[in-house]
Scaffold this motif. Structure first.
Motif, PDB file in Angstrom:
ATOM      1  N   SER A  62       0.854  -1.188   0.000  1.00 38.91           N
ATOM      2  CA  SER A  62       0.000   0.000   0.000  1.00 38.91           C
ATOM      3  C   SER A  62       0.891   1.239   0.000  1.00 38.91           C
ATOM      4  CB  SER A  62      -0.926   0.002   1.217  1.00 38.91           C
ATOM      5  OG  SER A  62      -0.177   0.011   2.411  1.00 38.91           O
ATOM      6  N   ARG A  63       0.277   2.375  -0.236  1.00 37.48           N
ATOM      7  CA  ARG A  63       1.060   3.616  -0.246  1.00 37.48           C
ATOM      8  C   ARG A  63       0.278   4.720   0.452  1.00 37.48           C
ATOM      9  NH1 ARG A  63       0.115   4.834  -6.738  1.00 37.48           N
ATOM     10  NH2 ARG A  63      -1.885   5.922  -6.451  1.00 37.48           N
ATOM     11  N   ASP A  64       1.014   5.648   0.996  1.00 34.73           N
ATOM     12  CA  ASP A  64       0.442   6.812   1.664  1.00 34.73           C
ATOM     13  C   ASP A  64       1.142   8.039   1.099  1.00 34.73           C
ATOM     14  OD1 ASP A  64      -0.162   8.935   3.391  1.00 34.73           O
ATOM     15  OD2 ASP A  64      -0.355   7.597   5.113  1.00 34.73           O
ATOM     16  N   SER A  65       0.456   8.744   0.231  1.00 34.45           N
ATOM     17  CA  SER A  65       1.074   9.895  -0.436  1.00 34.45           C
ATOM     18  C   SER A  65       1.392  11.014   0.554  1.00 34.45           C
ATOM     19  CB  SER A  65       0.146  10.420  -1.532  1.00 34.45           C
ATOM     20  OG  SER A  65      -0.049   9.440  -2.518  1.00 34.45           O
ATOM     21  N   ALA A  66       0.569  11.174   1.565  1.00 34.30           N
ATOM     22  CA  ALA A  66       0.804  12.228   2.547  1.00 34.30           C
ATOM     23  C   ALA A  66       2.076  11.962   3.338  1.00 34.30           C
ATOM     24  CB  ALA A  66      -0.386  12.338   3.480  1.00 34.30           C
ATOM     25  N   GLU A  67       2.358  10.679   3.588  1.00 33.29           N
ATOM     26  CA  GLU A  67       3.545  10.299   4.354  1.00 33.29           C
ATOM     27  C   GLU A  67       4.717   9.905   3.460  1.00 33.29           C
ATOM     28  OE1 GLU A  67       3.954  10.408   7.638  1.00 33.29           O
ATOM     29  OE2 GLU A  67       1.942  11.271   7.867  1.00 33.29           O
ATOM     30  N   ASN A  68       4.504   9.909   2.148  1.00 37.80           N
ATOM     31  CA  ASN A  68       5.552   9.482   1.202  1.00 37.80           C
ATOM     32  C   ASN A  68       6.127   8.130   1.588  1.00 37.80           C
ATOM     33  OD1 ASN A  68       5.519  11.776  -0.538  1.00 37.80           O
ATOM     34  ND2 ASN A  68       6.626  12.924   1.035  1.00 37.80           N
ATOM     35  N   THR A  69       5.224   7.201   1.845  1.00 34.31           N
ATOM     36  CA  THR A  69       5.646   5.880   2.313  1.00 34.31           C
ATOM     37  C   THR A  69       4.887   4.786   1.570  1.00 34.31           C
ATOM     38  OG1 THR A  69       6.157   6.740   4.509  1.00 34.31           O
ATOM     39  CG2 THR A  69       5.822   4.367   4.313  1.00 34.31           C
ATOM     40  N   VAL A  70       5.624   3.779   1.178  1.00 31.09           N
ATOM     41  CA  VAL A  70       5.033   2.558   0.624  1.00 31.09           C
ATOM     42  C   VAL A  70       5.292   1.445   1.630  1.00 31.09           C
ATOM     43  CG1 VAL A  70       5.069   0.887  -1.251  1.00 31.09           C
ATOM     44  CG2 VAL A  70       5.346   3.324  -1.747  1.00 31.09           C
ATOM     45  N   THR A  71       4.247   0.750   1.993  1.00 30.58           N
ATOM     46  CA  THR A  71       4.312  -0.247   3.059  1.00 30.58           C
ATOM     47  C   THR A  71       4.091  -1.652   2.501  1.00 30.58           C
ATOM     48  OG1 THR A  71       3.525   1.345   4.693  1.00 30.58           O
ATOM     49  CG2 THR A  71       3.267  -0.986   5.220  1.00 30.58           C
ATOM     50  N   LEU A  72       4.814  -2.593   3.050  1.00 34.51           N
ATOM     51  CA  LEU A  72       4.595  -4.004   2.725  1.00 34.51           C
ATOM     52  C   LEU A  72       4.223  -4.709   4.014  1.00 34.51           C
ATOM     53  CD1 LEU A  72       4.748  -6.103   0.403  1.00 34.51           C
ATOM     54  CD2 LEU A  72       7.016  -6.701   1.272  1.00 34.51           C
TER      55      LEU A  72
END
Length: 126
Positions: free
Chosen positions: A71-81
């Motif tokens: 998934s990704r969170d554009s506000a946090e500039n993070t892609v999570t696995l």
């Protein structure tokens, strides 16, 4: 400057869960895709999951389908696995990478990705 920094790797027992994060900078998820790869000792780097640019379609390797979620969170500039029900064969160094191609219909080969993080180690004990 494009940068990717992975974190979250750890030693975990089989059946357990881990959440890996890829902190990114220098590009937008609207235009670029991000993938997670792993490399076990003595083995080639293999694609685990990716999230396409734009709408964020996701793709998974057969070996992790139903257990891993990208998934990704554009506000946090993070892609999570998110990795659940981990198995000993999931043990590897995990890397995130950006694909300037953007729109993906599959994970694609590692050589197609343009910038990489330094990796984070995941060890699953049986």
């Amino acid at each position: 400057e494009v940068q990717l920094v992975e974190s979250g790797g750890a030693l975990v027992q089989a059946g357990g869960s881990l959440r890996l994060s890829c902190r990114t900078s220098g590009f937008s998820y609207e235009h670029y895709a991000v993938g997670w790869f792993r490399q076990a000792p003595g083995k080639e780097r293999e694609g685990v999951a990716c999230i396409s640019s734009g709408l964020g379609d996701t793709y998974y390797a057969d070996s992790v389908k139903g257990r891993f979620t990208i998934s990704r969170d554009s506000a946090e500039n993070t892609v999570t696995l998110q990795m659940n029900n981990l198995k000993s064969e999931d043990t590897a160094d995990y890397y995130c990478a950006v694909d300037y191609g953007g729109i993906l219909s599959s994970i694609r080969d590692a050589a197609q990705y343009d910038n990489w993080g330094q990796g984070t180690q995941v060890t699953v004990s049986s």
